[in-house]
Design a protein around this motif. Structure first.
Motif, mmCIF file in Angstrom:
data_model
loop_
_atom_site.group_PDB
_atom_site.id
_atom_site.type_symbol
_atom_site.label_atom_id
_atom_site.label_comp_id
_atom_site.label_asym_id
_atom_site.label_seq_id
_atom_site.Cartn_x
_atom_site.Cartn_y
_atom_site.Cartn_z
ATOM 1 N N TYR A 180 22.271 -8.052 31.356
ATOM 2 C CA TYR A 180 23.165 -7.059 32.275
ATOM 3 C C TYR A 180 22.214 -5.953 32.805
ATOM 4 C CZ TYR A 180 27.046 -9.771 30.804
ATOM 5 O OH TYR A 180 27.914 -10.772 30.738
ATOM 6 N N ILE A 181 22.162 -5.555 33.927
ATOM 7 C CA ILE A 181 21.568 -4.462 34.492
ATOM 8 C C ILE A 181 22.333 -3.136 34.486
ATOM 9 C CG2 ILE A 181 19.794 -3.473 36.171
ATOM 10 C CD1 ILE A 181 18.801 -6.269 34.671
ATOM 11 N N TYR A 182 21.885 -2.106 33.882
ATOM 12 C CA TYR A 182 22.906 -1.094 33.743
ATOM 13 C C TYR A 182 22.334 0.202 34.167
ATOM 14 C CZ TYR A 182 26.078 2.390 31.177
ATOM 15 O OH TYR A 182 26.812 3.028 30.828
ATOM 16 N N ARG A 183 22.832 0.815 35.504
ATOM 17 C CA ARG A 183 22.272 1.738 35.991
ATOM 18 C C ARG A 183 23.161 3.139 35.919
ATOM 19 N NH1 ARG A 183 20.053 1.091 41.887
ATOM 20 N NH2 ARG A 183 18.470 0.193 40.715
ATOM 21 N N THR B 33 17.710 2.841 34.904
ATOM 22 C CA THR B 33 18.135 1.544 35.085
ATOM 23 C C THR B 33 17.638 0.724 33.825
ATOM 24 O OG1 THR B 33 18.060 1.684 37.471
ATOM 25 C CG2 THR B 33 18.343 -0.551 36.413
ATOM 26 N N THR C 46 19.069 -5.864 40.965
ATOM 27 C CA THR C 46 19.843 -4.991 41.688
ATOM 28 C C THR C 46 20.455 -5.019 43.251
ATOM 29 O OG1 THR C 46 18.231 -3.081 42.157
ATOM 30 C CG2 THR C 46 19.125 -3.253 39.715
ATOM 31 N N THR C 47 19.833 -6.108 43.725
ATOM 32 C CA THR C 47 19.923 -6.288 45.123
ATOM 33 C C THR C 47 21.226 -7.125 45.231
ATOM 34 O OG1 THR C 47 18.559 -8.416 45.324
ATOM 35 C CG2 THR C 47 17.599 -6.120 45.615
ATOM 36 N N PRO D 281 27.224 -5.759 42.628
ATOM 37 C CA PRO D 281 27.449 -5.439 41.275
ATOM 38 C C PRO D 281 28.553 -5.943 40.703
ATOM 39 C CG PRO D 281 27.630 -3.492 42.692
ATOM 40 C CD PRO D 281 27.084 -4.503 43.461
ATOM 41 N N ASP E 60 30.905 -0.770 39.617
ATOM 42 C CA ASP E 60 30.455 0.244 40.229
ATOM 43 C C ASP E 60 31.552 1.347 40.246
ATOM 44 O OD1 ASP E 60 28.847 1.792 41.893
ATOM 45 O OD2 ASP E 60 28.882 0.768 43.444
ATOM 46 N N THR F 70 26.807 1.464 37.305
ATOM 47 C CA THR F 70 26.858 0.363 38.033
ATOM 48 C C THR F 70 26.108 -0.877 37.102
ATOM 49 O OG1 THR F 70 26.401 1.569 40.019
ATOM 50 C CG2 THR F 70 25.891 -0.762 40.184
ATOM 51 N N TRP G 168 24.928 -5.079 36.729
ATOM 52 C CA TRP G 168 24.619 -6.366 37.582
ATOM 53 C C TRP G 168 24.585 -7.355 36.267
ATOM 54 C CZ3 TRP G 168 22.602 -1.821 39.343
ATOM 55 C CH2 TRP G 168 22.896 -1.477 40.435
#
Length: 449
Positions: A90-93, A102, A164-165, A168, A171, A181, A183
Motif C-alpha cells: 500500500y502506498i500511504y501519503r 509518501t 500513485t497515478t 486511490p 482519500d 490518501t 493506493w
C-alpha cells in the motif's frame, strides 16, 4: 531488506475516515475516553480498549484486551473491516500544511529488527512493551505500523510515484486537517518491482514505534518457540514479519519534544537561575514564550516568566552510557555495543565521537535535568512529562503551573537521528515528535487466528 506485501485487514472505503485514529500513545487515558465519545467506529476503541470500561477499571486486565479483540471481530462481522487475501503493498501519503510524505506499507522481517538491519535510537520500557504484547496476543494482530525511514532511493521514488497515478483506495481529510490518501498495489509486475527495489535498501531506521517494534519482536520469539516445540515451524509464518511503513528520510518533519518538571527540586526561582548560570548557561529574561530555532538554545518557563538559555560551554556526558540497556536493546545489540553503552569502555575519544552527545535534548538532560533537578532516568521518573511541539507553549505553561519548570528546545534533525542510529547509540526518551502522525486502523496485519 525483506519488506514484503501482505494480506491486509483494512476498513472498507466508505468507513475509512471514521475508523482512522491517531496512535494509541498520543492520548492519555482521559483524552482517549473523551475522544471515542460519539465515534463508535474509531480504531481508538480497539487500540485503547480500556475506554470501554469505567474509569476505575484496571486498564491492563485480561478482560480489557479481550474486549479489544471482541470489537475487532465485531467490525469484521458487520462489514466495517474486510480481510483482503491479496498479497499487496500500500502506498500511504499524508499531506498537511504544505508538507507531503509518501511511504510504502509492508511487513518487514523480524530478523532484521534483531540483527540491526533495521536500526533503533531509543531505549524502551518494559511496562509499555507488556501493554502492546498483551494487545497483539489478544487480537492475534499487529494493529500499529512501525514508522520506518530510509536514505532516499530515487528509483524507488519513481516506482512509488507511478503507483500513485491510479485511483486511490482511500482519500479523505481527517479531523486534524491531514489528507490521508492510500493506493493498493496488487498488480504482479508492480509488486515485483517494489519488492526488488526494497531489497536494495541496505538498512532502515525506526523513526517512531520503538515499543511496538520491541513488542512485535518478543511476540514473534514466543510464537517461534511454540511452533518449533510443536514441530510445525517453517519460517514463513506471518508472525515472522512486522507491520511497517517506510518513508524516505528527506520527506519527514520533526518537531521539538519539550519537557516539564513538576517542581524546582527545592530551589526558588533566583536560586535556580544562579545554578544554571554556574553550569555555563547564559540567561536572558524573555518577553514571551521562547521557541528555539538554533542548536544550543533553550527556553525555560517557571514562576510565570520565560527565559532564554544559551549553552555557552556545556560539557554533557553521553546519555547512552548512563541509561544502558533493557531486554530489547541488549538482546538486539552486539557485545561491543553493550560494553560501550554500559560505560565499561569510556575513553575520551569515544565520548567525543558519540553523536547523541551533541543533541540539544542530551545537553538538557545531562547538564540541567540530571544534575540540577535530580531526573536521573527520564524514562521512569514521575516528576517529568513530555509535550510534543504540536501542542504549543500554552500547554507547557499550564503543566508547569506555579511550582514546575517547562523547557523548550530545538528539534532533533533527521540527519542527527540517522547518525545516532548508525553509531549504535541511543537518544534520551522522547527526542523526536514526527508530524503528521500515521493513523491507526487503516492497516492491520494478522499473525494468528
Amino acid at each position: 531488506m525483506r519488506a514484503l506485501p501482505f494480506p491486509c485487514i483494512r476498513p472498507v472505503p466508505e468507513h475509512a475516515a471514521e475508523v482512522a485514529a491517531l496512535p494509541y500513545d498520543v492520548f492519555d487515558r482521559g483524552e482517549a475516553a473523551e475522544y471515542i465519545e460519539g465515534r463508535p467506529l474509531s480504531f481508538l476503541n480497539i487500540d485503547r480498549p480500556e475506554t470501554q470500561f469505567p474509569a476505575d477499571q484496571d486498564m491492563y486486565a485480561p478482560e480489557v484486551y479481550a474486549r479489544g479483540a471482541e470489537l475487532l471481530h465485531e467490525r469484521l462481522a458487520d462489514g466495517t473491516f474486510v480481510e483482503d487475501r491479496n498479497l499487496a503493498y500500500y502506498i500511504y501519503r499524508l499531506a498537511w500544511e504544505g508538507h507531503v510524505q509518501t511511504g510504502i506499507v509492508c511487513v518487514c522481517a523480524v530478523d532484521e529488527f534483531e540483527s540491526g538491519v533495521i536500526k533503533r535510537h531509543e531505549l524502551t520500557r518494559e511496562d509499555k512493551e507488556r501493554d502492546r504484547i498483551e494487545h497483539i496476543e489478544a487480537l492475534g494482530c499487529q494493529t500499529g505500523p512501525i514508522f520506518l525511514t530510509y536514505r532516499d532511493q530515487p528509483v524507488l521514488d519513481m516506482i512509488v510515484g507511478a503507483a500513485t497515478t491510479s485511483t486511490p483506495l482511500y482519500d479523505f481529510a481527517d479531523e486534524s486537517g491531514v489528507r490521508q490518501t492510500v493506493w493498493e498495489v496488487v498488480r504482479h509486475d508492480a509488486v515485483d518491482a517494489l519488492r526488488a527495489m526494497l531489497g536494495t535498501i541496505p538498512c532502515a531506521y525506526i523513526a517512531d514505534g520503538h515499543h511496538r517494534a520491541a513488542s512485535a519482536v518478543k511476540v514473534a520469539r514466543r510464537m517461534r518457540e511454540e511452533a518449533r516445540a510443536a514441530g510445525t515451524y517453517t519460517g514463513k509464518e506471518p508472525f515472522n514479519y512486522v507491520l511497517s511503513v517506510l518513508f524516505p528520510a528527506s520527506k519527514l518533519t520533526i518537531l521539538p519534544y519539550n519537557r516539564v518538571v513538576s517542581d524546582r527540586n527545592g530551589l526558588d526561582t533566583y536560586e535556580l537561575l544562579e545554578v544554571l548560570s554556574g553550569a555555563g548557561f547564559g540567561i536572558v529574561e524573555a518577553e514571551g514564550p521562547v521557541e528555539p530555532r538554533e542548536h544550543g538554545m533553550f527556553g525555560m518557563y517557571t514562576d510565570g516568566t520565560w527565559y532564554e538559555l544559551r549553552a555557552d560551554d556545556p560539557n554533557p556526558r553521553i546519555y547512552a552510557a548512563e541509561n544502558a540497556g533493557n531486554d530489547f536493546n541488549a538482546e538486539m545489540g552486539s557485545a561491543e555495543d553493550d560494553e560501550r553503552r554500559s560505560g565499561r569502555s569510556s575513553q575520551d575519544d569515544e565520548v567525543a565521537s558519540n553523536p547523541a552527545n551533541s543533541l540539544d535534548c542530551s545537553i538538557l538532560q545531562s547538564c540541567i535535568l540530571s544534575p540540577i533537578f535530580g531526573i536521573k532516568d527520564p524514562r521512569t521518573d514521575p516528576r517529568i512529562s513530555f509535550v510534543g511541539g504540536i501542542r504549543g507553549t500554552e500547554e507547557l505553561e499550564c503543566k508547569a503551573g506555579a511550582e514546575g519548570v517547562a523547557f523548550t528546545m530545538c528539534a532533533t534533525s533527521i540527519d542527527q537521528l540517522l547518525a545516532v542510529a548508525d553509531a549504535g547509540e541511543v537518544m534520551p526518551p522522547k527526542s523526536t515528535w514526527f508530524e503528521p502522525k500515521l493513523r491507526s486502523g487503516l492497516f492491520i496485519h494478522r499473525i494468528a487466528k
